[in-house]
Design an enzyme around this catalytic site. Sequence first.
Site, PDB file in Angstrom:
ATOM      1  N   LYS A  76       4.449 -16.959  -4.523  1.00 46.74           N
ATOM      2  CA  LYS A  76       3.890 -16.964  -3.177  1.00 46.74           C
ATOM      3  C   LYS A  76       2.544 -16.243  -3.183  1.00 46.74           C
ATOM      4  O   LYS A  76       2.361 -15.246  -3.882  1.00 46.74           O
ATOM      5  CB  LYS A  76       4.873 -16.279  -2.224  1.00 46.74           C
ATOM      6  CG  LYS A  76       4.515 -16.386  -0.746  1.00 46.74           C
ATOM      7  CD  LYS A  76       5.627 -15.800   0.091  1.00 46.74           C
ATOM      8  CE  LYS A  76       5.335 -15.897   1.580  1.00 46.74           C
ATOM      9  NZ  LYS A  76       6.461 -15.380   2.406  1.00 46.74           N
ATOM     10  N   SER A 151       7.438 -18.000   6.171  1.00 46.21           N
ATOM     11  CA  SER A 151       6.090 -18.022   5.626  1.00 46.21           C
ATOM     12  C   SER A 151       6.039 -18.487   4.159  1.00 46.21           C
ATOM     13  O   SER A 151       4.962 -18.620   3.590  1.00 46.21           O
ATOM     14  CB  SER A 151       5.456 -16.627   5.725  1.00 46.21           C
ATOM     15  OG  SER A 151       6.186 -15.672   4.981  1.00 46.21           O
ATOM     16  N   SER A 175      11.454 -15.695   6.379  1.00 50.81           N
ATOM     17  CA  SER A 175      10.473 -16.440   5.590  1.00 50.81           C
ATOM     18  C   SER A 175      10.989 -17.008   4.278  1.00 50.81           C
ATOM     19  O   SER A 175      10.310 -17.829   3.654  1.00 50.81           O
ATOM     20  CB  SER A 175       9.256 -15.557   5.312  1.00 50.81           C
ATOM     21  OG  SER A 175       8.558 -15.293   6.505  1.00 50.81           O
TER      22      SER A 175
END
Length: 456
Positions: A76, A151, A175
């Site tokens: 990420k 996210s 997320s």
Amino acid sequence: MSELHYLSATELAGLIRARQVSAVEAVRACLDRIDQVNPHVNAVVTLAAEQALDAAKAADAREPGGPLHGVPVAHKDLVDTAGIRTTYGSPVYADHVPDRDELIVERLRAAGAISIGKTNTPEFGTGSHTVNEVFGATRNPYDLSRSAGGSSGGAAVALATGMVPLADGSDMGGSLRNPASFCNVVGLRPTPGRVPVVSDVNAWYTLSVLGPMARTVEDVTLMLGAVAGFDRRSPYAIKEFFTPEPEEGVRGMRVAWSPDLGGLPVDPRTAAVTATAPAVFERLGARVEQVELDLSDAEDAFRTYRAWNYALSFGDLDRLGPNTAWNVEQGRKVTGEDLARAERARSRLYQRMAAFFDVYDVLIAPVSQVPPFPVEHPYVSEINGQELPDYLAWMRSAYWISVLHAPAASVPAGFTPEGLPVGVQIVGAPFADARVLRVARAFEQATGHGLRRPPL
């Protein structure tokens, strides 16, 4: 091997260990897949192709070592990767290249994984819709007009489309779980401290965790084993080794079912899919009971601590996006009295749920209150005609669970009539990560929803 990119991480690791597939072949299959589908979905935002191939060649030249030897993984764009651009989804850091790895990246590399690139995220992970000013929006592979969630939306899409077999993510308010639900993959929010986070800014903050995502529960379990473990730089790191439970199903387990987590509005399409989960567990021999929950103490506790953390972490930065700036402004208003009220509320809730998990092995509930929404919408503003006060409110089914200090997994549960994925949330007692994964695995094997690929 034409579908090498869709092999599970467990299968791929076994083939590489047996020298039936090389690490270079695995990396090239992922790079080819990224080249093929990423222009349509915008999931991988920084590609480290040359570094990945060099690392794969080095892996092939030595004896297989760790459990992820030669397996490609994406990170990420919130976690630092040495020598690979890390923007945090913010124009402030658009050209930032860290000189060190985040601990989770360090552990993945130590386990033999090959870092292949970075996945998209909203600015500083703010919100459950993956869009930012640096790279734009990530699109849902099951319907390109829809959100991928967030996210960790880039990670979920990269997994769903076969760009990588493993990806890391983070979760404060859902997320790891929300994008897994939106993209038909598996995401685990571990118990805080299971995957240690090293920080010199907010080392004691337990609402945000790092964790694994994959296409199967078995792969999530494999990855968790590689990244979990004590580190003395984290003040609440768990000392016990993570040990998966035997795959003995769920027969005799006590499963609590909550269709709305105590009265939250849930879109009828999501509700219809998640309502099929209790019957699956009953067929598997579990004792399922619908329960009435009161998690309302989580609302003020989550918002207060989240806001306080945003002011602490990002209050000194300029040129923040609107969502991040709003959170910082809310944090600047937090008083000592607010924190005391939030701590009391969270403590009450923790003790109530400790008693709850003395009775039940797991809680099952919706992950998200809505299916994937139009990608051009910044957030969900109403559910079932009920207007929501701000961009956070539609995520309550996920962020209320974050307050519990509990492990929670999102597992594919089915599809809406339009073909949009929906996940079911499996929540366990604090530190019962292995139990959650065992239950998730049984559900996954009984349903097979995760085998349905996006129509790209």
